[in-house]
Scaffold this motif. Structure first.
Motif, PDB file in Angstrom:
ATOM      1  N   LEU A  87     -13.137  61.355  53.324  1.00 49.69           N
ATOM      2  CA  LEU A  87     -13.388  61.086  51.908  1.00 49.69           C
ATOM      3  C   LEU A  87     -12.093  61.091  51.105  1.00 49.69           C
ATOM      4  N   THR A  88     -11.220  62.058  51.377  1.00 49.74           N
ATOM      5  CA  THR A  88      -9.961  62.083  50.627  1.00 49.74           C
ATOM      6  C   THR A  88      -9.049  60.929  51.040  1.00 49.74           C
ATOM      7  N   ARG A  89      -9.168  60.475  52.263  1.00 46.69           N
ATOM      8  CA  ARG A  89      -8.415  59.276  52.663  1.00 46.69           C
ATOM      9  C   ARG A  89      -8.888  58.065  51.852  1.00 46.69           C
ATOM     10  N   LEU A  90     -10.203  57.926  51.685  1.00 50.10           N
ATOM     11  CA  LEU A  90     -10.742  56.834  50.877  1.00 50.10           C
ATOM     12  C   LEU A  90     -10.273  56.946  49.431  1.00 50.10           C
ATOM     13  N   ILE A  91     -10.357  58.149  48.854  1.00 47.70           N
ATOM     14  CA  ILE A  91      -9.941  58.333  47.467  1.00 47.70           C
ATOM     15  C   ILE A  91      -8.443  58.088  47.322  1.00 47.70           C
ATOM     16  N   HIS A  92      -7.667  58.494  48.317  1.00 45.21           N
ATOM     17  CA  HIS A  92      -6.229  58.241  48.300  1.00 45.21           C
ATOM     18  C   HIS A  92      -5.952  56.737  48.203  1.00 45.21           C
ATOM     19  N   LEU A  93      -6.666  55.935  48.978  1.00 44.89           N
ATOM     20  CA  LEU A  93      -6.488  54.483  48.933  1.00 44.89           C
ATOM     21  C   LEU A  93      -6.876  53.930  47.560  1.00 44.89           C
ATOM     22  N   HIS A  94      -7.964  54.427  47.003  1.00 44.95           N
ATOM     23  CA  HIS A  94      -8.390  53.995  45.672  1.00 44.95           C
ATOM     24  C   HIS A  94      -7.349  54.376  44.618  1.00 44.95           C
ATOM     25  N   THR A  95      -6.823  55.585  44.731  1.00 49.06           N
ATOM     26  CA  THR A  95      -5.846  56.061  43.747  1.00 49.06           C
ATOM     27  C   THR A  95      -4.579  55.221  43.784  1.00 49.06           C
ATOM     28  N   LYS A  96      -4.083  54.926  44.978  1.00 48.77           N
ATOM     29  CA  LYS A  96      -2.881  54.098  45.097  1.00 48.77           C
ATOM     30  C   LYS A  96      -3.109  52.714  44.500  1.00 48.77           C
ATOM     31  N   LEU A 112     -11.936  69.088  47.672  1.00 47.22           N
ATOM     32  CA  LEU A 112     -11.264  67.826  47.359  1.00 47.22           C
ATOM     33  C   LEU A 112      -9.952  68.074  46.628  1.00 47.22           C
ATOM     34  N   LYS A 113      -9.957  69.009  45.698  1.00 49.26           N
ATOM     35  CA  LYS A 113      -8.726  69.332  44.969  1.00 49.26           C
ATOM     36  C   LYS A 113      -7.632  69.760  45.949  1.00 49.26           C
ATOM     37  N   THR A 114      -7.993  70.630  46.884  1.00 49.61           N
ATOM     38  CA  THR A 114      -7.018  71.138  47.842  1.00 49.61           C
ATOM     39  C   THR A 114      -6.487  70.033  48.757  1.00 49.61           C
ATOM     40  N   LEU A 115      -7.391  69.220  49.286  1.00 51.15           N
ATOM     41  CA  LEU A 115      -6.977  68.186  50.233  1.00 51.15           C
ATOM     42  C   LEU A 115      -6.228  67.040  49.555  1.00 51.15           C
ATOM     43  N   LEU A 116      -6.703  66.620  48.382  1.00 51.78           N
ATOM     44  CA  LEU A 116      -6.065  65.492  47.709  1.00 51.78           C
ATOM     45  C   LEU A 116      -4.631  65.812  47.300  1.00 51.78           C
ATOM     46  N   SER A 117      -4.363  67.061  46.977  1.00 51.97           N
ATOM     47  CA  SER A 117      -3.013  67.438  46.549  1.00 51.97           C
ATOM     48  C   SER A 117      -2.007  67.348  47.694  1.00 51.97           C
ATOM     49  N   ARG A 118      -2.496  67.173  48.926  1.00 49.38           N
ATOM     50  CA  ARG A 118      -1.605  67.131  50.089  1.00 49.38           C
ATOM     51  C   ARG A 118      -1.359  65.709  50.596  1.00 49.38           C
ATOM     52  N   TRP A 119      -1.971  64.733  49.921  1.00 44.40           N
ATOM     53  CA  TRP A 119      -1.654  63.341  50.230  1.00 44.40           C
ATOM     54  C   TRP A 119      -0.424  62.933  49.424  1.00 44.40           C
ATOM     55  N   ASP A 120       0.378  62.036  50.001  1.00 43.64           N
ATOM     56  CA  ASP A 120       1.570  61.551  49.309  1.00 43.64           C
ATOM     57  C   ASP A 120       1.190  60.780  48.047  1.00 43.64           C
ATOM     58  N   GLU A 164     -10.167  80.752  24.661  1.00 40.67           N
ATOM     59  CA  GLU A 164      -9.490  80.588  25.957  1.00 40.67           C
ATOM     60  C   GLU A 164      -9.555  79.124  26.368  1.00 40.67           C
ATOM     61  N   LYS A 165      -8.436  78.580  26.823  1.00 40.89           N
ATOM     62  CA  LYS A 165      -8.356  77.167  27.168  1.00 40.89           C
ATOM     63  C   LYS A 165      -7.730  76.969  28.544  1.00 40.89           C
ATOM     64  N   GLN A 166      -8.178  75.922  29.222  1.00 46.19           N
ATOM     65  CA  GLN A 166      -7.521  75.459  30.434  1.00 46.19           C
ATOM     66  C   GLN A 166      -6.566  74.341  30.026  1.00 46.19           C
ATOM     67  N   LEU A 167      -5.299  74.480  30.362  1.00 43.20           N
ATOM     68  CA  LEU A 167      -4.291  73.503  29.974  1.00 43.20           C
ATOM     69  C   LEU A 167      -4.060  72.516  31.114  1.00 43.20           C
ATOM     70  N   VAL A 168      -4.078  71.239  30.770  1.00 40.17           N
ATOM     71  CA  VAL A 168      -3.903  70.169  31.754  1.00 40.17           C
ATOM     72  C   VAL A 168      -2.679  69.360  31.338  1.00 40.17           C
ATOM     73  N   TYR A 169      -1.680  69.296  32.229  1.00 37.77           N
ATOM     74  CA  TYR A 169      -0.418  68.638  31.925  1.00 37.77           C
ATOM     75  C   TYR A 169      -0.237  67.382  32.783  1.00 37.77           C
ATOM     76  N   GLN A 170      -0.688  66.257  32.313  1.00 32.71           N
ATOM     77  CA  GLN A 170      -0.500  64.959  32.952  1.00 32.71           C
ATOM     78  C   GLN A 170      -0.623  65.005  34.486  1.00 32.71           C
ATOM     79  N   PRO A 171      -1.752  65.382  35.001  1.00 33.07           N
ATOM     80  CA  PRO A 171      -1.930  65.420  36.462  1.00 33.07           C
ATOM     81  C   PRO A 171      -2.023  64.012  37.044  1.00 33.07           C
ATOM     82  N   ASP A 172      -1.899  63.931  38.361  1.00 35.61           N
ATOM     83  CA  ASP A 172      -2.093  62.658  39.048  1.00 35.61           C
ATOM     84  C   ASP A 172      -3.581  62.341  39.179  1.00 35.61           C
ATOM     85  N   ILE A 173      -4.366  63.382  39.440  1.00 36.61           N
ATOM     86  CA  ILE A 173      -5.817  63.246  39.612  1.00 36.61           C
ATOM     87  C   ILE A 173      -6.500  64.380  38.866  1.00 36.61           C
ATOM     88  N   VAL A 174      -7.614  64.080  38.224  1.00 39.03           N
ATOM     89  CA  VAL A 174      -8.454  65.113  37.614  1.00 39.03           C
ATOM     90  C   VAL A 174      -9.861  64.980  38.185  1.00 39.03           C
TER      91      VAL A 174
END
Length: 317
Positions: free
Chosen positions: A57-66, A107-115, A185-195
């Motif tokens: 699944l993360t391989r598929l999402i990686h292709l979509h993201t690129k 997914l968060k953990t695995l996707l962060s390890r794709w180039d 209390e807030k969660q701060l998001v700084y221009q991530p590659d994927i959300v």
């Protein structure tokens, strides 16, 4: 060999075996200790499930993201505008107790390890619920989790800011211990590659009022890819009750827990309480709001009775 479930279906259907072969040779980059930390209460997650379901699944999402990143660059060049960093947004929907949160964390953990997209953030829509005091004021405390219980405008603004490429975006934070939004209390998001946006009703279409001809925007309009986590209702109910039982022995015993009153119930009364909450709130929400959005997803993960995925349906391009 993959086959369509129906000639008119917009989905391709894969068995678990067919899907696992799509991982190809991508190496496993997660340890057993990490899996143990990622697994939610009473969820089933193991190395085999990660390898056979979530790595493909993360391989598929990686292709979509690129592909999306390349399209964004080309369109900025075409429009002669400055290119801003805009995140690829993934939505994850499904019933209470179906295992969405565990899947989102995996997914968060695995996707962060794709180039190409090492910065991945996870935001749950629980923080965008109206505070309990506001739900009480509106008389909808028993509809917490229903579409009307969310501050949809605030959630849409958050997503708009993400897609506008703002350098810092804030999301409200929710406490499952106090069962309420945490003030200030807030969660701060700084221009991530994927959300990753995880929530039971994130695939809801816009609510159109009679006579309203204004532009209607839904949360899912901001998604680049969406996933629905599905299972038979009897399985979800069973998982919900088992989770309730486990929490009675753990989180519910915290004096600060909203659900402290359930910790010392006799077992039979605890079961009836969990069943009543399911029937009165969660089952109703599932049938009226969540389940009707299933086929709006790009991909459906179908779980069997052991909390493991046994079928995947992917929308055709």
């Amino acid at each position: 060999m993959m086959e369509t479930t129906d000639n008119l279906s917009p989905f391709m259907t894969f068995s678990r075996h067919e899907w696992s072969s799509l991982r190809q040779t991508h190496p496993m980059e997660v340890t057993q200790d990490e899996i143990d930390r990622l697994r939610g209460v009473n969820d089933v997650l193991n190395m085999q499930e990660v390898a056979e379901i979530y790595l493909p699944l993360t391989r598929l999402i990686h292709l979509h993201t690129k592909a999306a990143q390349e399209l964004h660059r080309n369109r900025s060049h075409f429009l002669q505008t400055s290119e801003k960093k805009v995140p690829y947004i993934i939505g994850i929907a499904g019933s209470v107790a179906v295992g969405k949160s565990t899947i989102a964390r995996v997914l968060k953990t695995l996707l962060s390890r794709w180039d190409g997209h090492p910065n991945v953030d996870l935001v749950t829509t629980d923080g965008f619920l109206h505070p309990n005091a506001e739900l009480e004021r509106r008389g909808i405390m028993d509809k917490k989790g229903f579409p009307e219980s969310y501050n949809t405008r605030e959630l849409l603004t958050f997503l708009e800011d993400l897609k506008a490429g703002k350098k810092r975006v804030e999301a409200p934070v929710y406490s499952h211990l106090t069962y309420d939004v945490v003030p200030d209390e807030k969660q701060l998001v700084y221009q991530p590659d994927i959300v990753i946006i995880e929530g039971i009703n994130v695939l809801q279409p816009p609510k159109i009022e009679p006579g309203d001809d204004s532009d209607q925007v839904s949360v899912s309009d901001y998604f680049d890819f969406s996933i629905y986590v599905d299972a038979a209702e009897e399985n979800i109910f069973h998982w919900y009750v088992e989770r309730f039982k486990t929490l009675r022995q753990t989180a519910f015993r915290n004096p600060s827990s909203y659900f402290r009153k359930y910790a010392d119930l006799p077992n039979e009364q605890a079961y009836e309480t969990a069943k009543g909450i399911w029937e009165r709130i969660n089952r109703k929400n599932l049938h009226e709001n969540i389940l009707p959005t299933r086929h709006r997803a790009d991909l459906i993960l179908q779980k069997g009775n052991h909390h493991l995925v046994n079928e995947i349906r992917m929308r055709k391009l």
